[in-house]
Scaffold this motif. Structure first.
Motif, mmCIF file in Angstrom:
data_model
loop_
_atom_site.group_PDB
_atom_site.id
_atom_site.type_symbol
_atom_site.label_atom_id
_atom_site.label_comp_id
_atom_site.label_asym_id
_atom_site.label_seq_id
_atom_site.Cartn_x
_atom_site.Cartn_y
_atom_site.Cartn_z
ATOM 1 N N ILE A 1 0.815 -1.217 0.000
ATOM 2 C CA ILE A 1 0.000 0.000 0.000
ATOM 3 C C ILE A 1 0.850 1.269 0.000
ATOM 4 N N GLY A 2 1.934 1.265 0.755
ATOM 5 C CA GLY A 2 2.794 2.442 0.819
ATOM 6 C C GLY A 2 1.987 3.702 1.078
ATOM 7 N N ASP A 3 2.211 4.724 0.257
ATOM 8 C CA ASP A 3 1.474 5.985 0.417
ATOM 9 C C ASP A 3 0.305 6.103 -0.561
ATOM 10 N N LEU A 4 -0.033 5.004 -1.227
ATOM 11 C CA LEU A 4 -1.082 5.054 -2.245
ATOM 12 C C LEU A 4 -2.436 5.456 -1.671
ATOM 13 N N GLN A 5 -2.745 4.980 -0.475
ATOM 14 C CA GLN A 5 -4.048 5.275 0.109
ATOM 15 C C GLN A 5 -4.199 6.774 0.368
ATOM 16 N N ILE A 6 -3.177 7.406 0.889
ATOM 17 C CA ILE A 6 -3.260 8.846 1.146
ATOM 18 C C ILE A 6 -3.253 9.619 -0.168
ATOM 19 N N ARG A 7 -2.523 9.134 -1.148
ATOM 20 C CA ARG A 7 -2.522 9.791 -2.453
ATOM 21 C C ARG A 7 -3.898 9.734 -3.097
ATOM 22 N N ARG A 8 -4.594 8.601 -2.943
ATOM 23 C CA ARG A 8 -5.961 8.501 -3.472
ATOM 24 C C ARG A 8 -6.898 9.430 -2.709
ATOM 25 N N ALA A 9 -6.769 9.444 -1.379
ATOM 26 C CA ALA A 9 -7.668 10.261 -0.563
ATOM 27 C C ALA A 9 -7.495 11.748 -0.833
ATOM 28 N N THR A 10 -6.286 12.153 -1.173
ATOM 29 C CA THR A 10 -6.045 13.577 -1.443
ATOM 30 C C THR A 10 -6.283 13.946 -2.896
ATOM 31 N N GLY A 11 -6.583 12.978 -3.733
ATOM 32 C CA GLY A 11 -6.834 13.251 -5.140
ATOM 33 C C GLY A 11 -5.573 13.314 -5.990
ATOM 34 N N ALA A 12 -4.432 12.993 -5.402
ATOM 35 C CA ALA A 12 -3.168 13.033 -6.139
ATOM 36 C C ALA A 12 -2.995 11.817 -7.043
ATOM 37 N N MET A 13 -3.871 10.831 -6.906
ATOM 38 C CA MET A 13 -3.781 9.608 -7.695
ATOM 39 C C MET A 13 -5.169 9.259 -8.222
ATOM 40 N N GLU A 14 -5.231 8.886 -9.463
ATOM 41 C CA GLU A 14 -6.489 8.433 -10.066
ATOM 42 C C GLU A 14 -6.822 7.029 -9.558
ATOM 43 N N PRO A 15 -8.066 6.606 -9.695
ATOM 44 C CA PRO A 15 -8.405 5.228 -9.305
ATOM 45 C C PRO A 15 -7.535 4.239 -10.074
ATOM 46 N N PRO A 16 -7.027 3.232 -9.396
ATOM 47 C CA PRO A 16 -6.148 2.271 -10.058
ATOM 48 C C PRO A 16 -6.920 1.286 -10.921
ATOM 49 N N THR A 17 -6.243 0.761 -11.921
ATOM 50 C CA THR A 17 -6.823 -0.302 -12.738
ATOM 51 C C THR A 17 -6.594 -1.639 -12.035
ATOM 52 N N GLN A 18 -7.319 -2.643 -12.464
ATOM 53 C CA GLN A 18 -7.102 -3.990 -11.919
ATOM 54 C C GLN A 18 -5.691 -4.462 -12.251
ATOM 55 N N GLU A 19 -5.211 -4.107 -13.432
ATOM 56 C CA GLU A 19 -3.848 -4.485 -13.822
ATOM 57 C C GLU A 19 -2.824 -3.866 -12.869
ATOM 58 N N PHE A 20 -3.023 -2.603 -12.510
ATOM 59 C CA PHE A 20 -2.123 -1.940 -11.567
ATOM 60 C C PHE A 20 -2.116 -2.690 -10.238
ATOM 61 N N CYS A 21 -3.305 -3.024 -9.725
ATOM 62 C CA CYS A 21 -3.403 -3.714 -8.438
ATOM 63 C C CYS A 21 -2.742 -5.084 -8.485
ATOM 64 N N THR A 22 -2.956 -5.806 -9.563
ATOM 65 C CA THR A 22 -2.362 -7.128 -9.707
ATOM 66 C C THR A 22 -0.844 -7.042 -9.785
ATOM 67 N N THR A 23 -0.341 -6.122 -10.575
ATOM 68 C CA THR A 23 1.115 -5.959 -10.724
ATOM 69 C C THR A 23 1.748 -5.512 -9.419
ATOM 70 N N ARG A 24 1.164 -4.511 -8.782
ATOM 71 C CA ARG A 24 1.709 -3.990 -7.521
ATOM 72 C C ARG A 24 1.712 -5.083 -6.451
ATOM 73 N N ALA A 25 0.654 -5.868 -6.370
ATOM 74 C CA ALA A 25 0.580 -6.939 -5.371
ATOM 75 C C ALA A 25 1.642 -8.002 -5.627
#
Length: 191
Positions: free
Chosen positions: A155-179
């Motif tokens: 997860i790193g800082d992704l959750q805060i980046r999403r909450a602040t709007g600094a990151m767009e919603p991730p794709t399933q491919e992004f989630c699979t690759t990151r995991a």
């Protein structure tokens, strides 16, 4: 038929709650407003959820259920395979629009009530599930510390980046690759 109808009704109420959280924040969200938006009675909301805190806990629990369901559907897999299946689901859940709405509302809640509920129903519920996998895995290290490392890598800082709007919603491919990358790094560090 009644169960399907009740479930559909719950979804309507929850959708209305998320919409109101997004528009008015936690402090501006009321059971009466949610009931009105969902075209439900106040009595129904109070009978099903108790109060606003109970409703928020139910929203959080529904999100956490996606993690529990993933683990249950791979119950016979070895612990690292279960973790491989869990990672994309967990990441998609914590970066999804519903978790973002809850996190934004919690950040704006001066009482801290929603933040504490998120911690209890989210991380404090999911982390022990991950720790159980770490305990049964061939990885070396203290299971609690391995869990913290894995969640940081995933997860790193992704959750805060999403909450602040600094990151767009991730794709399933992004989630699979990151995991997959997080699990690979964990294996390298703990074997």
């Amino acid at each position: 038929m009644e169960d399907k109808s009740k479930e559909a009704r719950r979804r309507q109420i929850e959708d209305a709650a998320y919409k109101m959280l997004g528009e008015k924040g936690y402090a501006g969200t009321s059971m009466q407003g949610i009931a009105r938006a969902a075209k439900a009675s106040n009595e129904t909301l109070y009978n099903w959820y108790g109060d606003k805190k109970g409703l928020m806990a139910a929203l959080i629990a529904r999100n956490t259920d996606t993690v529990r369901d993933t683990l249950s559907s791979h119950i016979n897999a070895d612990p690292l395979d279960r973790l491989a299946h869990l990672g994309p689901t967990l990441l998609a859940m914590v970066l999804g629009s519903r978790a973002v709405a809850l996190n934004r509302a919690a950040a704006a809640d001066p009482s801290g009530d929603l933040g504490r509920a998120l911690a209890r129903g989210g991380r404090e519920t999911v982390a022990p599930m991950v720790t159980a996998l770490m305990t049964d895995s061939p990885l070396r290290g203290q299971p609690d510390r391995l869990t913290q490392l894995y969640l940081t890598l995933l997860i790193g800082d992704l959750q805060i980046r999403r909450a602040t709007g600094a990151m767009e919603p991730p794709t399933q491919e992004f989630c699979t690759t990151r995991a997959a990358e997080a699990l690979d790094m964990l294996k390298r560090l703990a074997t």
